[in-house]
Design a protein around this motif. Structure first.
Motif, PDB file in Angstrom:
ATOM      1  N   TYR A   1       0.814  -1.217   0.000  1.00 27.38           N
ATOM      2  CA  TYR A   1       0.000   0.000   0.000  1.00 27.38           C
ATOM      3  C   TYR A   1       0.843   1.259   0.000  1.00 27.38           C
ATOM      4  O   TYR A   1       1.941   1.306   0.554  1.00 27.38           O
ATOM      5  N   SER A   2       0.292   2.272  -0.646  1.00 26.59           N
ATOM      6  CA  SER A   2       0.954   3.574  -0.729  1.00 26.59           C
ATOM      7  C   SER A   2       0.003   4.656  -0.236  1.00 26.59           C
ATOM      8  O   SER A   2      -1.186   4.653  -0.567  1.00 26.59           O
TER       9      SER A   2
ATOM     10  N   ILE B   1      -4.839   6.704  -0.823  1.00 26.74           N
ATOM     11  CA  ILE B   1      -4.313   5.398  -0.443  1.00 26.74           C
ATOM     12  C   ILE B   1      -4.581   4.461  -1.607  1.00 26.74           C
ATOM     13  O   ILE B   1      -5.718   4.364  -2.086  1.00 26.74           O
ATOM     14  N   THR B   2      -3.541   3.805  -2.062  1.00 21.65           N
ATOM     15  CA  THR B   2      -3.670   2.936  -3.237  1.00 21.65           C
ATOM     16  C   THR B   2      -3.008   1.587  -2.968  1.00 21.65           C
ATOM     17  O   THR B   2      -2.109   1.479  -2.123  1.00 21.65           O
TER      18      THR B   2
ATOM     19  N   SER C   1     -17.093  -3.183   1.857  1.00 19.57           N
ATOM     20  CA  SER C   1     -16.795  -3.376   0.428  1.00 19.57           C
ATOM     21  C   SER C   1     -15.303  -3.214   0.167  1.00 19.57           C
ATOM     22  O   SER C   1     -14.594  -2.537   0.918  1.00 19.57           O
ATOM     23  N   ASP C   2     -14.827  -3.863  -0.889  1.00 18.35           N
ATOM     24  CA  ASP C   2     -13.429  -3.707  -1.272  1.00 18.35           C
ATOM     25  C   ASP C   2     -13.148  -2.261  -1.652  1.00 18.35           C
ATOM     26  O   ASP C   2     -13.949  -1.617  -2.343  1.00 18.35           O
ATOM     27  N   LYS C   3     -11.994  -1.760  -1.225  1.00 17.37           N
ATOM     28  CA  LYS C   3     -11.622  -0.372  -1.501  1.00 17.37           C
ATOM     29  C   LYS C   3     -10.248  -0.324  -2.144  1.00 17.37           C
ATOM     30  O   LYS C   3      -9.318  -0.991  -1.694  1.00 17.37           O
ATOM     31  N   THR C   4     -10.121   0.460  -3.188  1.00 15.41           N
ATOM     32  CA  THR C   4      -8.828   0.707  -3.828  1.00 15.41           C
ATOM     33  C   THR C   4      -8.823   2.155  -4.302  1.00 15.41           C
ATOM     34  O   THR C   4      -9.870   2.742  -4.577  1.00 15.41           O
ATOM     35  N   ASN C   5      -7.635   2.723  -4.373  1.00 19.43           N
ATOM     36  CA  ASN C   5      -7.470   4.080  -4.890  1.00 19.43           C
ATOM     37  C   ASN C   5      -8.424   5.079  -4.225  1.00 19.43           C
ATOM     38  O   ASN C   5      -9.138   5.821  -4.890  1.00 19.43           O
TER      39      ASN C   5
END
Length: 206
Positions: free
Chosen positions: A56-57, A75-76, A124-128
């Motif tokens: 993670y970044s 956050i990605t 729920s899934d979280k990205t970006n």
């Protein structure tokens, strides 16, 4: 050197789902930035980043923050279930007070009253993720963002550091002082008159 820190903690309470009530995270977790290792919660300790690097970044826009203007924080990485994010001052290494305020997003984030932090609302899934943080009304010095992210219930990373932001201080140009030479007209006139008298006297003698 101390840095103001922003803490991002993803929290889950079951293998298949994260707690939708992210605001219920206890105050102790806000300070330690570590999800509970109790079997009824995460049942695990943080990943060792020297063995398994964090995927993670966490990054903030720009190099400065300005009071009264939101800072965008990202956050990605791979999908994760929950999170918490807060900002800390750089004035004291032991200072764990959360600073500033966050913009909650309907259906995604909510303010955690125990931490003055932004946390997840669902599993729920979280990205970006794109998050918005408002600095305090006064300059708190340099800040960094630090994240703890839970990928699944027993897999999480703590202390993911972002880039540093400095306070945007307006620089002022020092005033220029102009020195005016003193007027010496009167003294010069007296000196010329005395010189003329001296010359006249010498001529008279010779």
């Amino acid at each position: 050197m101390e840095y103001a820190l922003v803490v991002l903690v993803a929290c889950m309470v079951a293998t298949s789902r994260a707690l939708p009530q992210g605001a219920n995270i206890p105050a102790g977790a806000c300070i330690s930035m570590t999800p509970s290792p109790a079997a009824s919660n995460h049942g695990a300790v943080p990943q060792d980043k020297s063995v398994t690097p964090s995927p993670y970044s966490v990054k903030a826009d720009g190099m400065y923050y300005t009071t009264g203007q939101y800072v965008t924080v990202y956050i990605t990485g791979p999908a994760f279930k929950g999170f918490m994010i807060q900002a800390r001052s750089a004035s004291n290494a032991s200072n764990t007070d959360a600073l500033g305020t966050w913009m909650a997003t309907n259906g995604l984030t909510i303010i955690n009253p125990n931490c003055n932090a932004l946390v997840h609302m669902d599993n729920s899934d979280k990205t970006n993720l794109t998050l918005m943080w408002m600095p305090p009304a006064m300059d708190v010095g340099p800040i960094k963002f630090m994240a703890t992210v839970v990928q699944v219930r027993i897999t999480f990373w703590i202390q993911n550091l972002s880039n540093q932001l400095m306070p945007n201080v307006t620089m002022t140009t020092p005033a220029t002082t102009t020195l005016t030479p003193e007027t010496t007209t009167g003294a010069a006139s007296i000196s010329v008159s005395l010189l003329a008298l001296s010359v006249a006297a010498l001529k008279h003698l010779f």
